[in-house]
Design a protein around this motif. Structure first.
Motif, short mmCIF file in Angstrom:
data_model
loop_
_atom_site.label_atom_id
_atom_site.label_comp_id
_atom_site.label_asym_id
_atom_site.label_seq_id
_atom_site.Cartn_x
_atom_site.Cartn_y
_atom_site.Cartn_z
N GLU A 4 -2.21 -30.45 50.21
CA GLU A 4 -2.49 -31.21 49.05
C GLU A 4 -3.72 -32.13 49.41
O GLU A 4 -3.99 -32.53 50.77
N HIS A 5 -4.60 -32.26 48.70
CA HIS A 5 -5.74 -33.07 48.73
C HIS A 5 -6.38 -33.80 47.44
O HIS A 5 -5.91 -33.31 46.39
N ARG A 6 -7.12 -34.67 47.55
CA ARG A 6 -7.77 -35.36 46.57
C ARG A 6 -9.09 -34.76 46.38
O ARG A 6 -9.86 -34.36 47.25
N GLU A 7 -9.56 -34.18 44.96
CA GLU A 7 -10.79 -33.65 44.70
C GLU A 7 -11.54 -34.36 43.77
O GLU A 7 -10.86 -34.94 42.66
N THR A 8 -12.87 -34.68 43.90
CA THR A 8 -13.73 -35.25 42.94
C THR A 8 -14.70 -34.17 42.34
O THR A 8 -15.34 -33.57 43.36
N GLU A 9 -14.80 -34.11 41.14
CA GLU A 9 -15.57 -32.81 40.61
C GLU A 9 -16.03 -33.39 39.32
O GLU A 9 -15.50 -34.17 38.36
N ARG A 10 -17.25 -33.04 39.28
CA ARG A 10 -17.92 -33.27 37.78
C ARG A 10 -18.42 -31.99 37.21
O ARG A 10 -18.91 -31.17 38.01
N LYS A 11 -18.13 -31.79 35.95
CA LYS A 11 -18.32 -30.20 35.44
C LYS A 11 -19.58 -30.79 34.30
O LYS A 11 -19.37 -31.58 33.51
N TYR A 12 -20.35 -29.76 34.12
CA TYR A 12 -21.45 -29.74 33.29
C TYR A 12 -21.56 -28.18 32.63
O TYR A 12 -21.75 -27.30 33.32
N GLU A 13 -21.83 -28.34 31.36
CA GLU A 13 -22.17 -27.02 30.73
C GLU A 13 -23.39 -26.86 30.01
O GLU A 13 -24.30 -27.96 29.57
N GLY A 14 -23.92 -25.44 29.91
CA GLY A 14 -25.08 -25.16 29.47
C GLY A 14 -26.66 -25.56 30.07
O GLY A 14 -27.28 -26.08 29.45
N PHE A 15 -26.54 -25.53 31.34
CA PHE A 15 -27.61 -25.94 32.15
C PHE A 15 -27.78 -25.14 33.44
O PHE A 15 -26.90 -24.47 33.70
N ALA A 16 -29.07 -25.00 33.95
CA ALA A 16 -29.31 -24.39 35.21
C ALA A 16 -29.59 -25.60 36.24
O ALA A 16 -30.01 -26.49 35.86
N LEU A 17 -29.33 -25.15 37.39
CA LEU A 17 -29.59 -26.08 38.46
C LEU A 17 -31.06 -26.70 38.58
O LEU A 17 -31.88 -25.73 38.36
N PRO A 18 -31.08 -27.79 38.70
CA PRO A 18 -32.52 -28.07 38.67
C PRO A 18 -33.29 -28.08 40.18
O PRO A 18 -32.46 -28.05 41.10
N ALA A 78 -11.56 -37.50 39.48
CA ALA A 78 -10.60 -37.23 40.28
C ALA A 78 -9.44 -36.55 39.96
O ALA A 78 -8.70 -36.85 38.89
N ARG A 79 -8.82 -35.71 40.77
CA ARG A 79 -7.74 -35.09 40.73
C ARG A 79 -6.82 -34.85 42.04
O ARG A 79 -7.63 -34.79 43.13
N HIS A 80 -5.66 -34.97 42.01
CA HIS A 80 -4.73 -34.56 42.90
C HIS A 80 -4.59 -32.89 43.09
O HIS A 80 -3.93 -32.63 42.15
N GLU A 81 -4.95 -32.27 44.11
CA GLU A 81 -4.72 -30.85 44.02
C GLU A 81 -3.47 -30.44 44.91
O GLU A 81 -3.66 -30.75 46.11
#
Length: 171
Positions: A4-18, A78-81
């Motif tokens: 088990e761990h805590r995960e911090t994640e942000r998701k973005y749609e429709g773009f390419a990496l800058p 944040a999520r608990h995974e």
């Protein structure tokens, strides 16, 4: 045994990496990591009780964390995974440990396959002055298929490609 761990994640749609990720504050270098091909089968009740509560259950192959995953919301990003290895349960049977943890949300309803995702992930690691990973930025090309939950056996209903990315904070 579950990890088990805590995960911090942000998701973005429709773009390419800058360009210029290596110029961000605190980042002294970037490193391209090995691309990954992932396949994930997501589970929920026929009325999507888990999705409505922000909970995800999946069985994923490929990548460094192949196995069964339950993600429980902790806040905005944040999520608990909870993670179990692939050998736990059958390939189409949610492990009993997860079913037990989710019983309060499913209220006895069966967990069925609801979506299948295939992802090609290109990863860039952002490094500090000691070459430690600060974060990993991923660009994903995803093909998805949802299942018709009104039909017996959850049959495929619709498919489509998407492109997006994720930023994972390490530590």
């Amino acid at each position: 045994m579950a990890r088990e761990h805590r995960e911090t994640e942000r998701k973005y749609e429709g773009f390419a990496l800058p360009a210029g990720l290596g110029e961000l504050p605190g980042v002294t270098a970037t490193r391209e990591a090995e691309p990954q091909d992932l396949a994930a089968l997501y589970y929920d009740t026929s009325d999507l009780r888990l999705l409505r509560r922000g909970i995800a259950v999946r069985r994923r192959t490929g990548g460094g964390d192949a196995g069964w995953h339950v993600k429980l919301p902790l806040g905005a990003d944040a999520r608990h995974e909870v993670h179990l290895p692939l050998g736990t349960g059958g390939p189409r049977e949610v492990p009993a440990e997860f079913s037990g943890r989710l019983a309060a949300f499913t209220r006895g309803a069966a967990l069925l396959p609801v979506a299948h995702l295939r992802t090609h992930r290109v990863r860039t690691q952002l490094l500090d002055r000691r070459s430690q990973i600060l974060a990993e930025v991923s660009e994903d090309r995803v093909a998805s298929r949802t299942f018709d939950l009104t039909a017996a056996g959850a049959t495929p209903a619709r498919a489509g490609p998407t492109q997006g990315g994720e930023v994972h904070r390490v530590g």
